[in-house]
Enzyme design. Sequence first.
Site, PDB file in Angstrom:
ATOM      1  N   LEU A 125       0.832  -1.204   0.000  1.00  0.00           N
ATOM      2  CA  LEU A 125       0.000   0.000   0.000  1.00  0.00           C
ATOM      3  C   LEU A 125       0.870   1.259   0.000  1.00  0.00           C
ATOM      4  O   LEU A 125       0.734   2.134  -0.858  1.00  0.00           O
ATOM      5  CB  LEU A 125      -0.918  -0.014   1.247  1.00  0.00           C
ATOM      6  N   GLU A 127       3.559   4.205  -0.308  1.00  0.00           N
ATOM      7  CA  GLU A 127       4.417   4.705  -1.394  1.00  0.00           C
ATOM      8  C   GLU A 127       5.294   5.833  -0.852  1.00  0.00           C
ATOM      9  O   GLU A 127       5.000   6.368   0.229  1.00  0.00           O
ATOM     10  CB  GLU A 127       3.533   5.239  -2.533  1.00  0.00           C
ATOM     11  N   GLY A 242      -5.318  -5.919  10.968  1.00  0.00           N
ATOM     12  CA  GLY A 242      -3.852  -5.926  11.105  1.00  0.00           C
ATOM     13  C   GLY A 242      -3.405  -5.252  12.385  1.00  0.00           C
ATOM     14  O   GLY A 242      -2.446  -5.664  13.032  1.00  0.00           O
ATOM     15  N   ARG A 243      -4.128  -4.206  12.757  1.00  0.00           N
ATOM     16  CA  ARG A 243      -3.743  -3.440  13.958  1.00  0.00           C
ATOM     17  C   ARG A 243      -3.891  -4.288  15.225  1.00  0.00           C
ATOM     18  O   ARG A 243      -3.157  -4.080  16.198  1.00  0.00           O
ATOM     19  CB  ARG A 243      -4.560  -2.141  14.003  1.00  0.00           C
ATOM     20  N   GLU A 363       1.496  -0.012  10.133  1.00  0.00           N
ATOM     21  CA  GLU A 363       0.037  -0.272  10.157  1.00  0.00           C
ATOM     22  C   GLU A 363      -0.721   0.885  10.808  1.00  0.00           C
ATOM     23  O   GLU A 363      -1.739   0.682  11.476  1.00  0.00           O
ATOM     24  CB  GLU A 363      -0.264  -1.632  10.786  1.00  0.00           C
TER      25      GLU A 363
HETATM   26  N1  CAA Z   1     -13.300   0.111   7.254  1.00  0.00           N
HETATM   27  C1  CAA Z   1     -14.004   0.221   6.099  1.00  0.00           C
HETATM   28  N2  CAA Z   1     -14.100   1.384   5.397  1.00  0.00           N
HETATM   29  C2  CAA Z   1     -13.451   2.461   5.889  1.00  0.00           C
HETATM   30  C3  CAA Z   1     -12.696   2.405   7.083  1.00  0.00           C
HETATM   31  C4  CAA Z   1     -12.650   1.163   7.778  1.00  0.00           C
HETATM   32  N3  CAA Z   1     -11.955   1.035   8.913  1.00  0.00           N
HETATM   33  N4  CAA Z   1     -12.143   3.612   7.311  1.00  0.00           N
HETATM   34  C5  CAA Z   1     -12.558   4.415   6.307  1.00  0.00           C
HETATM   35  N5  CAA Z   1     -13.336   3.708   5.459  1.00  0.00           N
HETATM   36  C6  CAA Z   1     -14.022   4.215   4.257  1.00  0.00           C
HETATM   37  C7  CAA Z   1     -14.936   5.403   4.633  1.00  0.00           C
HETATM   38  O1  CAA Z   1     -16.192   4.956   5.090  1.00  0.00           O
HETATM   39  C8  CAA Z   1     -15.002   6.152   3.324  1.00  0.00           C
HETATM   40  O2  CAA Z   1     -15.913   5.478   2.483  1.00  0.00           O
HETATM   41  P1  CAA Z   1     -17.017   6.279   1.587  1.00  0.00           P
HETATM   42  O3  CAA Z   1     -16.294   7.007   0.549  1.00  0.00           O
HETATM   43  O4  CAA Z   1     -17.896   5.186   1.062  1.00  0.00           O
HETATM   44  O5  CAA Z   1     -17.734   7.208   2.540  1.00  0.00           O
HETATM   45  C9  CAA Z   1     -13.621   5.932   2.728  1.00  0.00           C
HETATM   46  O6  CAA Z   1     -13.081   4.758   3.356  1.00  0.00           O
HETATM   47  C10 CAA Z   1     -12.689   7.099   2.956  1.00  0.00           C
HETATM   48  O7  CAA Z   1     -12.582   7.305   4.351  1.00  0.00           O
HETATM   49  P2  CAA Z   1     -11.918   8.611   4.969  1.00  0.00           P
HETATM   50  O8  CAA Z   1     -12.523   9.808   4.337  1.00  0.00           O
HETATM   51  O9  CAA Z   1     -11.973   8.462   6.443  1.00  0.00           O
HETATM   52  O10 CAA Z   1     -10.402   8.477   4.450  1.00  0.00           O
HETATM   53  P3  CAA Z   1      -9.149   9.391   4.692  1.00  0.00           P
HETATM   54  O11 CAA Z   1      -8.484   9.677   3.425  1.00  0.00           O
HETATM   55  O12 CAA Z   1      -9.504  10.541   5.597  1.00  0.00           O
HETATM   56  O13 CAA Z   1      -8.137   8.375   5.477  1.00  0.00           O
HETATM   57  C11 CAA Z   1      -7.163   7.222   7.343  1.00  0.00           C
HETATM   58  C12 CAA Z   1      -8.442   7.709   6.628  1.00  0.00           C
HETATM   59  C13 CAA Z   1      -7.682   6.523   8.588  1.00  0.00           C
HETATM   60  C14 CAA Z   1      -6.265   8.374   7.732  1.00  0.00           C
HETATM   61  C15 CAA Z   1      -6.406   6.226   6.421  1.00  0.00           C
HETATM   62  O14 CAA Z   1      -5.811   6.879   5.334  1.00  0.00           O
HETATM   63  C16 CAA Z   1      -5.338   5.439   7.178  1.00  0.00           C
HETATM   64  O15 CAA Z   1      -5.648   4.462   7.855  1.00  0.00           O
HETATM   65  N6  CAA Z   1      -4.052   5.837   7.035  1.00  0.00           N
HETATM   66  C17 CAA Z   1      -2.939   5.057   7.591  1.00  0.00           C
HETATM   67  C18 CAA Z   1      -2.406   4.099   6.560  1.00  0.00           C
HETATM   68  C19 CAA Z   1      -1.734   2.918   7.161  1.00  0.00           C
HETATM   69  O16 CAA Z   1      -2.117   2.400   8.194  1.00  0.00           O
HETATM   70  N7  CAA Z   1      -0.715   2.433   6.480  1.00  0.00           N
HETATM   71  C20 CAA Z   1      -0.031   1.243   6.911  1.00  0.00           C
HETATM   72  C21 CAA Z   1       0.620   0.593   5.757  1.00  0.00           C
HETATM   73  S1  CAA Z   1       0.667  -1.152   5.830  1.00  0.00           S
HETATM   74  C22 CAA Z   1       1.941  -1.569   6.845  1.00  0.00           C
HETATM   75  O17 CAA Z   1       2.449  -0.784   7.594  1.00  0.00           O
HETATM   76  C23 CAA Z   1       2.313  -2.993   6.792  1.00  0.00           C
HETATM   77  C24 CAA Z   1       3.579  -3.362   7.446  1.00  0.00           C
HETATM   78  O18 CAA Z   1       4.633  -3.097   6.991  1.00  0.00           O
HETATM   79  C25 CAA Z   1       3.544  -4.138   8.684  1.00  0.00           C
END
Ligand code: CAA
Length: 381
Positions: A125, A127, A242-243, A363
């Site tokens: 995911l 970038e 994942g969290r 995450e």
């Molecule tokens: N479940 C389902 N849908 C969800 C959701 C959830 N938990 N959270 C948001 N959505 C949906 C919303 O309902 C919305 O849908 P609609 O358009 O239908 O209304 C859509 O997603 C957009 O939601 P937001 O407007 O809230 O989105 P946003 O752009 O403001 O972002 C955020 C929200 C929580 C900040 C998100 O971008 C986020 O979680 N960012 C962190 C990213 C992250 O955790 N990255 C980790 C990378 S993976 C990793 O780290 C792996 C590793 O190496 C171990």
Amino acid sequence: MDISLSDEQKMLREEVRRFAEEVVKPIAKRVDSDKVFPLEFFRSAGELGLAGVFVPERWGGAGMDTVSYCIVIEEISRVSASCGVILSVNNSLVCQPILDFGSDEQKEEFLKPLASGEKLGCFALTEPEAGSDAASIRTVAEKKGGKYFIRGSKVFITNGTNADLAIVFATLDRSLRHKGITAFLVPLDLQGVERSGEEYKLGVNGSGTAELVFDNVMVPEKYRLGEEGEGFKVAMKTLDGGRIGIAAQAVGIARGAFEEALEYAKTREQFGKPIKDFQAIQFYFADMITEIDAARILTWKAAWLKDNGKKYTLEAAQAKLFASQMAQKVTNLALQIHGGYGYTKDYNVERYFRDARITEIYEGTSEIHKLVIARELIGKI
Ligand code: CAA
């Protein structure tokens, strides 16, 4: 919520603790110091059902629940945080979305080998310009003649050096922001996939963190995971689960550091007695164990809600936020108890201290979790 463990869960804990002691502990130090990706550990974990703990047996997993999964990740991370996150990513970030959004054909082809540990997965995911703001990804999927062509690069990919398959998030139309994002199952032997050098990191050094570059990689339509435009939902739902895994990892790291500090305090003598007999040290242990137990209960609460089909976005964010901050405090105190020796490579506690740091970042950072918690409580501002 019932927090008592079933007989099956207790047996699992014993079995995984034994596996961690016998198989993981002997390699833990080298995995960190030499940045060795422990592929053999992953295969052996797969044989025990730990690569797909909550995946139904029909799809190659162990058919257990999320609380059991937390037990597994805690026990493995107690000994090696690198091994803990390798398993956590394969279970939560790869098996789970295929289980939730995949077709039976995709489950047959991808989930079975992943859940049984024959194949290893990663989650692509993040970038260079899209970390916390996941909806701003630039990796493109262009649709031509019923196929997708993926172009872009993904960074900080755990398991990236060794994974067989990546779940790749790409946009069909950047102007749509999150609504343009689509998820794809991308076997990493496809033409046009490149893995760049491994990251040189502070901790979790064995988890194969790499950059993945996709140079016009052709992906058939049958490898799209979920619908077009559904990818952001796939990512968010997957990260909720994942969290929970990372919260369990933080609990495991903290417990490992706590136990090392306790053993040290029993044998280290100053002023004519073991340092465990000083009240200052005893109070450290009292604070540490209380916070470890509190973090575990929050983690199991989120797991229990998930197992019972309830919404758990809030509770998973709370668990990850609290457990990861707790792990900083506990590993810091454990190092302090070791004094000067704790600052050397002769003891494991410096590794726990370094490994704990990432749990507040990957995450979702602590700041993102506060945002998620606040939004769940009072809505989006
Ligand atoms: N479940 C389902 N849908 C969800 C959701 C959830 N938990 N959270 C948001 N959505 C949906 C919303 O309902 C919305 O849908 P609609 O358009 O239908 O209304 C859509 O997603 C957009 O939601 P937001 O407007 O809230 O989105 P946003 O752009 O403001 O972002 C955020 C929200 C929580 C900040 C998100 O971008 C986020 O979680 N960012 C962190 C990213 C992250 O955790 N990255 C980790 C990378 S993976 C990793 O780290 C792996 C590793 O190496 C171990």
